[in-house]
Design a protein around this motif. Structure first.
Motif, PDB file in Angstrom:
ATOM      1  N   GLU A 230      -0.409  12.559 -22.523  1.00 19.30           N
ATOM      2  CA  GLU A 230      -1.253  13.323 -23.440  1.00 19.30           C
ATOM      3  C   GLU A 230      -0.612  13.528 -24.803  1.00 19.30           C
ATOM      4  O   GLU A 230      -1.292  13.841 -25.761  1.00 19.30           O
ATOM      5  CB  GLU A 230      -1.616  14.667 -22.806  1.00 19.30           C
ATOM      6  N   SER A 231       0.718  13.354 -24.890  1.00 23.04           N
ATOM      7  CA  SER A 231       1.385  13.567 -26.170  1.00 23.04           C
ATOM      8  C   SER A 231       1.160  12.407 -27.129  1.00 23.04           C
ATOM      9  O   SER A 231       1.370  12.530 -28.324  1.00 23.04           O
ATOM     10  CB  SER A 231       2.886  13.750 -25.951  1.00 23.04           C
ATOM     11  N   SER A 232       0.741  11.265 -26.607  1.00 19.53           N
ATOM     12  CA  SER A 232       0.574  10.093 -27.456  1.00 19.53           C
ATOM     13  C   SER A 232      -0.661  10.230 -28.339  1.00 19.53           C
ATOM     14  O   SER A 232      -1.686  10.743 -27.903  1.00 19.53           O
ATOM     15  CB  SER A 232       0.434   8.838 -26.594  1.00 19.53           C
ATOM     16  N   ILE A 233      -0.543   9.751 -29.584  1.00 20.67           N
ATOM     17  CA  ILE A 233      -1.708   9.734 -30.467  1.00 20.67           C
ATOM     18  C   ILE A 233      -2.536   8.477 -30.254  1.00 20.67           C
ATOM     19  O   ILE A 233      -3.603   8.326 -30.812  1.00 20.67           O
ATOM     20  CB  ILE A 233      -1.299   9.832 -31.953  1.00 20.67           C
ATOM     21  N   PHE A 234      -2.013   7.567 -29.425  1.00 19.05           N
ATOM     22  CA  PHE A 234      -2.680   6.286 -29.208  1.00 19.05           C
ATOM     23  C   PHE A 234      -3.470   6.295 -27.915  1.00 19.05           C
ATOM     24  O   PHE A 234      -3.214   7.086 -27.007  1.00 19.05           O
ATOM     25  CB  PHE A 234      -1.648   5.152 -29.157  1.00 19.05           C
ATOM     26  N   THR A 235      -4.416   5.396 -27.808  1.00 17.92           N
ATOM     27  CA  THR A 235      -5.169   5.243 -26.572  1.00 17.92           C
ATOM     28  C   THR A 235      -5.098   3.793 -26.119  1.00 17.92           C
ATOM     29  O   THR A 235      -5.285   2.878 -26.919  1.00 17.92           O
ATOM     30  CB  THR A 235      -6.631   5.720 -26.734  1.00 17.92           C
ATOM     31  N   TYR A 236      -4.767   3.590 -24.858  1.00 15.43           N
ATOM     32  CA  TYR A 236      -4.661   2.239 -24.305  1.00 15.43           C
ATOM     33  C   TYR A 236      -4.842   2.327 -22.798  1.00 15.43           C
ATOM     34  O   TYR A 236      -4.725   3.395 -22.207  1.00 15.43           O
ATOM     35  CB  TYR A 236      -3.321   1.586 -24.666  1.00 15.43           C
ATOM     36  N   ASP A 237      -5.142   1.190 -22.204  1.00 18.31           N
ATOM     37  CA  ASP A 237      -5.426   1.151 -20.770  1.00 18.31           C
ATOM     38  C   ASP A 237      -4.174   1.037 -19.922  1.00 18.31           C
ATOM     39  O   ASP A 237      -4.179   1.411 -18.756  1.00 18.31           O
ATOM     40  CB  ASP A 237      -6.375  -0.014 -20.458  1.00 18.31           C
ATOM     41  N   GLY A 238      -3.124   0.499 -20.500  1.00 21.42           N
ATOM     42  CA  GLY A 238      -1.888   0.339 -19.749  1.00 21.42           C
ATOM     43  C   GLY A 238      -0.828  -0.310 -20.608  1.00 21.42           C
ATOM     44  O   GLY A 238      -1.067  -0.644 -21.771  1.00 21.42           O
ATOM     45  N   VAL A 239       0.336  -0.483 -20.014  1.00 21.14           N
ATOM     46  CA  VAL A 239       1.476  -1.053 -20.735  1.00 21.14           C
ATOM     47  C   VAL A 239       1.850  -2.381 -20.089  1.00 21.14           C
ATOM     48  O   VAL A 239       1.946  -2.479 -18.862  1.00 21.14           O
ATOM     49  CB  VAL A 239       2.692  -0.096 -20.688  1.00 21.14           C
ATOM     50  N   MET A 240       2.051  -3.383 -20.911  1.00 23.69           N
ATOM     51  CA  MET A 240       2.497  -4.691 -20.451  1.00 23.69           C
ATOM     52  C   MET A 240       3.943  -4.882 -20.895  1.00 23.69           C
ATOM     53  O   MET A 240       4.237  -4.845 -22.091  1.00 23.69           O
ATOM     54  CB  MET A 240       1.625  -5.782 -21.055  1.00 23.69           C
ATOM     55  N   VAL A 241       4.855  -5.026 -19.924  1.00 21.42           N
ATOM     56  CA  VAL A 241       6.239  -5.376 -20.250  1.00 21.42           C
ATOM     57  C   VAL A 241       6.257  -6.884 -20.406  1.00 21.42           C
ATOM     58  O   VAL A 241       6.153  -7.625 -19.427  1.00 21.42           O
ATOM     59  CB  VAL A 241       7.211  -4.902 -19.172  1.00 21.42           C
ATOM     60  N   VAL A 242       6.362  -7.344 -21.651  1.00 26.02           N
ATOM     61  CA  VAL A 242       6.122  -8.741 -21.985  1.00 26.02           C
ATOM     62  C   VAL A 242       7.340  -9.600 -21.641  1.00 26.02           C
ATOM     63  O   VAL A 242       8.463  -9.270 -22.018  1.00 26.02           O
ATOM     64  CB  VAL A 242       5.812  -8.878 -23.487  1.00 26.02           C
ATOM     65  N   ARG A 243       7.106 -10.715 -20.946  1.00 26.27           N
ATOM     66  CA  ARG A 243       8.132 -11.726 -20.730  1.00 26.27           C
ATOM     67  C   ARG A 243       7.874 -12.941 -21.621  1.00 26.27           C
ATOM     68  O   ARG A 243       8.785 -13.538 -22.168  1.00 26.27           O
ATOM     69  CB  ARG A 243       8.186 -12.155 -19.245  1.00 26.27           C
ATOM     70  N   VAL A 244       6.609 -13.313 -21.760  1.00 24.01           N
ATOM     71  CA  VAL A 244       6.223 -14.476 -22.561  1.00 24.01           C
ATOM     72  C   VAL A 244       5.061 -14.086 -23.472  1.00 24.01           C
ATOM     73  O   VAL A 244       4.111 -13.456 -23.010  1.00 24.01           O
ATOM     74  CB  VAL A 244       5.773 -15.654 -21.656  1.00 24.01           C
ATOM     75  N   MET A 245       5.166 -14.450 -24.739  1.00 19.13           N
ATOM     76  CA  MET A 245       4.043 -14.307 -25.666  1.00 19.13           C
ATOM     77  C   MET A 245       3.898 -15.634 -26.379  1.00 19.13           C
ATOM     78  O   MET A 245       4.858 -16.137 -26.956  1.00 19.13           O
ATOM     79  CB  MET A 245       4.304 -13.189 -26.670  1.00 19.13           C
ATOM     80  N   GLN A 246       2.730 -16.215 -26.300  1.00 18.22           N
ATOM     81  CA  GLN A 246       2.531 -17.536 -26.903  1.00 18.22           C
ATOM     82  C   GLN A 246       1.097 -17.678 -27.358  1.00 18.22           C
ATOM     83  O   GLN A 246       0.220 -16.920 -26.936  1.00 18.22           O
ATOM     84  CB  GLN A 246       2.863 -18.630 -25.885  1.00 18.22           C
ATOM     85  N   ALA A 247       0.863 -18.660 -28.212  1.00 15.56           N
ATOM     86  CA  ALA A 247      -0.493 -18.967 -28.626  1.00 15.56           C
ATOM     87  C   ALA A 247      -1.289 -19.419 -27.405  1.00 15.56           C
ATOM     88  O   ALA A 247      -0.785 -20.177 -26.571  1.00 15.56           O
ATOM     89  CB  ALA A 247      -0.480 -20.045 -29.699  1.00 15.56           C
ATOM     90  N   ALA A 248      -2.505 -18.940 -27.300  1.00 11.01           N
ATOM     91  CA  ALA A 248      -3.368 -19.346 -26.183  1.00 11.01           C
ATOM     92  C   ALA A 248      -4.232 -20.494 -26.673  1.00 11.01           C
ATOM     93  O   ALA A 248      -5.152 -20.307 -27.442  1.00 11.01           O
ATOM     94  CB  ALA A 248      -4.240 -18.160 -25.756  1.00 11.01           C
ATOM     95  N   ASN A 249      -3.889 -21.689 -26.240  1.00  8.48           N
ATOM     96  CA  ASN A 249      -4.635 -22.835 -26.752  1.00  8.48           C
ATOM     97  C   ASN A 249      -5.200 -23.658 -25.616  1.00  8.48           C
ATOM     98  O   ASN A 249      -4.733 -23.610 -24.520  1.00  8.48           O
ATOM     99  CB  ASN A 249      -3.777 -23.703 -27.665  1.00  8.48           C
TER     100      ASN A 249
END
Length: 98
Positions: free
Chosen positions: A79-98
């Protein structure tokens, strides 16, 4: 392939955007925290502390694929967060989706 989800991981495709504010106001440049608006309609806060691979050619306009461990947001403890989101993803890979 390195971008296939491992046990306990999920893959999400979407666009990198500023995390929405609970107030409904648009985030300003000074409070923009990049998250992922998934094509599944959810918004993911990104924890980049465990990133192993960031692909080349990522751009704000392009769809990205994020692979990592997903934890749904615990609304009661967040509740202390000013942001709203559905969940947290601990990222291992981030890449272009092609």
């Amino acid at each position: 392939s390195f971008s296939d989800p491992k046990d306990g991981e999920k893959a999400v495709i979407g666009k990198l955007e500023c995390t929405p504010l609970k107030s409904g106001d648009a985030p300003a440049a000074d409070n923009c925290v990049i998250g992922l608006r998934g094509s599944d309609g959810k918004f993911y806060a990104l924890d980049n502390s465990k990133v192993q691979v960031i692909g080349k050619g990522l751009s704000p306009e392009a769809d990205v694929k994020v692979v990592g461990v997903y934890t749904p947001a615990d609304r009661s403890s967040d509740e202390s967060s000013i942001f709203t989101y559905d969940g947290v993803m601990v990222v291992r890979v981030m890449q272009a989706a092609n």
